[in-house]
Design an enzyme around this catalytic site. Structure first.
Site, mmCIF file in Angstrom:
data_model
loop_
_atom_site.group_PDB
_atom_site.id
_atom_site.type_symbol
_atom_site.label_atom_id
_atom_site.label_comp_id
_atom_site.label_asym_id
_atom_site.label_seq_id
_atom_site.Cartn_x
_atom_site.Cartn_y
_atom_site.Cartn_z
ATOM 1 C CB SER A 192 -0.892 0.011 1.246
ATOM 2 O OG SER A 192 -1.385 1.321 1.440
ATOM 3 C CG MET A 229 -8.492 7.061 1.999
ATOM 4 S SD MET A 229 -7.706 7.115 3.617
ATOM 5 C CE MET A 229 -6.808 5.546 3.603
HETATM 6 C C1 DX5 Z 1 -6.420 1.561 5.382
HETATM 7 C C2 DX5 Z 1 -5.903 1.172 4.026
HETATM 8 C C3 DX5 Z 1 -4.750 0.252 4.034
HETATM 9 C C4 DX5 Z 1 -3.521 0.778 4.739
HETATM 10 C C5 DX5 Z 1 -2.774 -0.394 5.293
HETATM 11 O O1 DX5 Z 1 -7.588 2.280 5.212
HETATM 12 O O2 DX5 Z 1 -6.938 0.537 3.275
HETATM 13 O O3 DX5 Z 1 -4.436 -0.174 2.705
HETATM 14 O O4 DX5 Z 1 -2.667 1.513 3.918
HETATM 15 O O5 DX5 Z 1 -1.711 0.065 6.033
HETATM 16 P P1 DX5 Z 1 -0.955 -0.862 7.081
HETATM 17 O O6 DX5 Z 1 -0.415 -2.038 6.346
HETATM 18 O O7 DX5 Z 1 0.112 0.037 7.604
HETATM 19 O O8 DX5 Z 1 -1.961 -1.265 8.128
#
Ligand code: DX5
Ligand code: ZN
Length: 220
Positions: A9, A38
């Site tokens: 991500s 978002m």
């Molecule tokens: C949260 C996102 C995730 C986020 C995950 O809303 O959908 O994709 O970036 O981040 P980590 O791996 O740090 O929990």
């Protein structure tokens, strides 16, 4: 055994150097690039939209796995297709007509996905199983990176895995949020075959990305 795919991500990457960060994780063995969109309304945070994704498209040939945390979705589907998204995942709470949204995503040439929040039941996806190529089980509440994995979601991953296997269709089962070398094996054991990870991939600088990705794959 199923080969587990890793989808870094980019939310956890250095936004001043997004293109280089994508090239670095691609070289380090990533399978997809997970892009979190978002809107500051469906979730309490703002990130990037289709124009930035379009610019990033020239940095890699890896599939763009675009996770929409926006409402409404439908007016933007064509923009994301045009930007080069390959998988487009939506939350059912983002609009009143999930089936129509999924059909529109497919008609626009992308693979449709459905994301289930921690409090959203697995059964919600059952009526649209024929129309999805990916089911995303959120193991944190969406909006931010760096949160802790919610262990109760493992049971939902198992339930969704059983649903998918019953269809005989090739539907990816992705888990997103708090995935690290400790939680990844649990998610894989429960049936996940795509792991999204932000913090656990983008730490230690580009020199560490290959080891970080390999450590997540181990549980498979
Ligand atoms: C949260 C996102 C995730 C986020 C995950 O809303 O959908 O994709 O970036 O981040 P980590 O791996 O740090 O929990
Ligand atoms: Zn995500």
């Amino acid at each position: 055994m199923v080969r587990v795919r890793i989808a870094p991500s980019i939310l956890a990457s250095d936004f001043a150097r997004l293109g280089e960060e994508i090239a670095a994780v691609a070289a380090a063995g990533a399978d997809f690039i997970h892009i979190d969109v978002m809107d500051g309304h469906f979730v309490p945070n703002l990130t990037i939209g289709a124009p930035v994704i379009k610019s990033l498209r020239k940095t890699t040939e890896l599939p763009f796995d675009v996770h929409l945390m926006i409402a409404p979705v439908d007016p933007f589907i064509d923009d994301f297709a045009d930007a080069g998204a390959n998988i487009l995942t939506v939350h059912p709470e983002a609009g009143p007509h999930l089936h129509r949204t999924l059909q529109r995503i497919r008609a626009a040439g992308m693979k449709p996905g459905v994301a289930l929040n921690p409090a959203t039941p697995a059964s919600l996806v059952e009526p649209v199983l024929d129309d999805v190529d990916l089911i995303l089980v959120m193991s944190v509440n969406p909006g931010f990176g760096g949160q802790s994995f919610i262990a109760s979601q493992l049971r939902k991953i198992e339930t969704v895995r059983a649903m998918i296997d019953k269809t005989g269709r090739d539907i990816m089962l992705e888990v997103d949020g708090g995935v690290d070398p400790e939680t990844a094996p649990k998610a894989i054991a429960a049936g996940a075959d795509v792991l999204v990870a932000g913090s656990a991939v983008f730490r230690g600088g580009a020199g560490a990305y290959a080891d970080n990705i390999a450590a997540l794959r181990k549980g498979g």
